[in-house]
Design an enzyme around this catalytic site. Sequence first.
Site, mmCIF file in Angstrom:
data_model
loop_
_atom_site.group_PDB
_atom_site.id
_atom_site.type_symbol
_atom_site.label_atom_id
_atom_site.label_comp_id
_atom_site.label_asym_id
_atom_site.label_seq_id
_atom_site.Cartn_x
_atom_site.Cartn_y
_atom_site.Cartn_z
ATOM 1 N N SER A 145 0.809 -1.223 0.000
ATOM 2 C CA SER A 145 0.000 0.000 0.000
ATOM 3 C C SER A 145 0.839 1.268 0.000
ATOM 4 O O SER A 145 0.821 2.056 0.966
ATOM 5 C CB SER A 145 -0.958 -0.031 1.180
ATOM 6 O OG SER A 145 -1.721 -1.200 1.058
ATOM 7 N N ARG A 160 7.523 6.344 -4.268
ATOM 8 C CA ARG A 160 8.144 6.915 -3.068
ATOM 9 C C ARG A 160 7.485 6.279 -1.857
ATOM 10 O O ARG A 160 6.340 5.842 -1.921
ATOM 11 C CB ARG A 160 7.957 8.438 -3.007
ATOM 12 C CG ARG A 160 6.584 8.936 -2.642
ATOM 13 C CD ARG A 160 6.400 10.376 -2.986
ATOM 14 N NE ARG A 160 6.286 10.553 -4.433
ATOM 15 C CZ ARG A 160 5.152 10.401 -5.122
ATOM 16 N NH1 ARG A 160 4.038 10.041 -4.510
ATOM 17 N NH2 ARG A 160 5.113 10.577 -6.431
ATOM 18 N N ASP A 198 -4.075 -1.299 -1.283
ATOM 19 C CA ASP A 198 -5.186 -1.595 -0.365
ATOM 20 C C ASP A 198 -6.509 -0.974 -0.837
ATOM 21 O O ASP A 198 -7.583 -1.542 -0.629
ATOM 22 C CB ASP A 198 -4.860 -1.178 1.090
ATOM 23 C CG ASP A 198 -4.332 0.240 1.232
ATOM 24 O OD1 ASP A 198 -4.213 0.949 0.213
ATOM 25 O OD2 ASP A 198 -4.031 0.646 2.375
#
Length: 544
Positions: A145, A160, A198
């Site tokens: 996630s 990132r 997610d």
Amino acid sequence: MADLPKDLLTEIKSLEEAFTVDTTKLKQITKHFVSELEKGLSVEGGSIPMNPTWVMDFPDGYETGTYLALDMGGTNLRVCEITLTNNKSEFDIVQSKYRMPEELKTGHSEELWEYIADCLQQFVETQRSDKAPVQGKIPLGFTFSYPATQNYIDEGILQRWTKGFDIDGVEGENVVPMLDAALAQRGVPIVVSALINDTTGTLIASAYTDPKMKIGCIFGTGCNAAYMEHCGSIPKLAHMNLPADMPMAINCEWGAFDNEHKILPRTKYDIIIDKESPRPGQQAFEKCIAGLYLGEIFRLIMVDLHDNKDVHIFEGQDIKHLRKPYTLDASFLSAIEDDPFENLQETADLFKDKLQLTCTQPELELIRRAAELIGTRAARLSACGVAAICTKKNLQPCHVGADGSVFNKYPHFKARGAQALREILDWPAKSNASEEDPVEILAAEDGSGVGAALIAALTLKRFSKGDVAGILHPENFNVAQVHFDDLGVYIITNFTIGAEAVEKAEDAALIKHRRDIFREEGAKLAVILPEGIEINGVIQLALF
Ligand code: BGC
């Protein structure tokens, strides 16, 4: 609040000014949000990544099979084995949770993958020990996630780290081979077949039980949403010549909304949070609303009111515990907002226990108001994201599936969000209280477990129809699953049915053992096996 000293009242007023987002501002933010969603889909791109996920269909409730899923959340690692049963929209789940050691979050890449591979190995050896040995590798749905570029569903190049993670050597890299290598090194028979966000998992899991679900959201440690776009509306995918009406789930990564600080009402506390974070300038929206930051915003206000103002709250007391960054999490604010007592006794106890601070009654009033303001702003800003997707896709009426600790546990978050949606989207007053709003944000199904399993099932379904768009390693999908049904028939799912496939299957050990005929059953192949032949779990047919 009538008896508050004047200087405390002044401070409350200035906090109210800084944190209140009125209807006009909510509408302006939403409008800008819609254009940023569009920009993210364009070739030039914008600050919201709008990542295509290669999840290309909603489930119909008839998906079946057994799947392994790994959820690498912010706090825990969860490994699950999910069985989508033959009953519509039903599933069974076996799961184990492992703590994600704090030091891993800022450590080195190898330590992370080794730890995850160890957890998976432990799960396979303990939870699956009663099953027959696995032939071939078990496909894994990996819920990762964080923002990741996916040119394929079984690829995830980390854009990132977010949520305070800062692990060396992963940004800019594809995480799938990293985990696969750690698994292979230990001889764990698992291979990552799909990487899932997610929010995408939440969208798909929620739509499995409620077809009205059109958006999946997480309001937890981080925040984000996913929805289904049409390939024709994704200019950055135009070079792939996908049919314009083909659906494609988009992981918005909306935490990055307004990274250029054009529209969000930022307070001086938001500016400090950003500056002190491992990734300044990133996740501007997330830093105002996600669980990781709510307690920290509150802590910064308290420290400021002690150090820099005329009032000096906690006067004469040592605030060393309060000075520690990130010492208060969102559950601390939840507890303040949940305090049922007129004199805020529970809040006073909380400050004493956790921070060794004694609060005066006016200070307690200020504390409560600060918590309310932070929580209300988070819920109202969150609603802007939901309203933006609904506006862009013209989704009213629809349901939105939401998960995460803030959504599930933070007091009044749902009601405040619903109120903000009403203001933004100009809904008329309800004629009766039981009437649904045109957009209802509801508790979602388990996206990282069931959602991951469903995404694996949908990808297999696509693969078995010969559609390999966005699949880097189709060989990982050459997997049939075999399980025993009530009538003594081994059902093989995820299996390409067709004359050629059946012919080839006859050469396979599995089919040679058949005592009786096999028959076609929709997308399933049923084989009746002789007594004493034990086949269960996942079997690699590697035939087709
Ligand atoms: C991540 C998203 C994730 C969200 C909720 C954010 O920090 O970038 O990928 O969906 O948190 O977990």
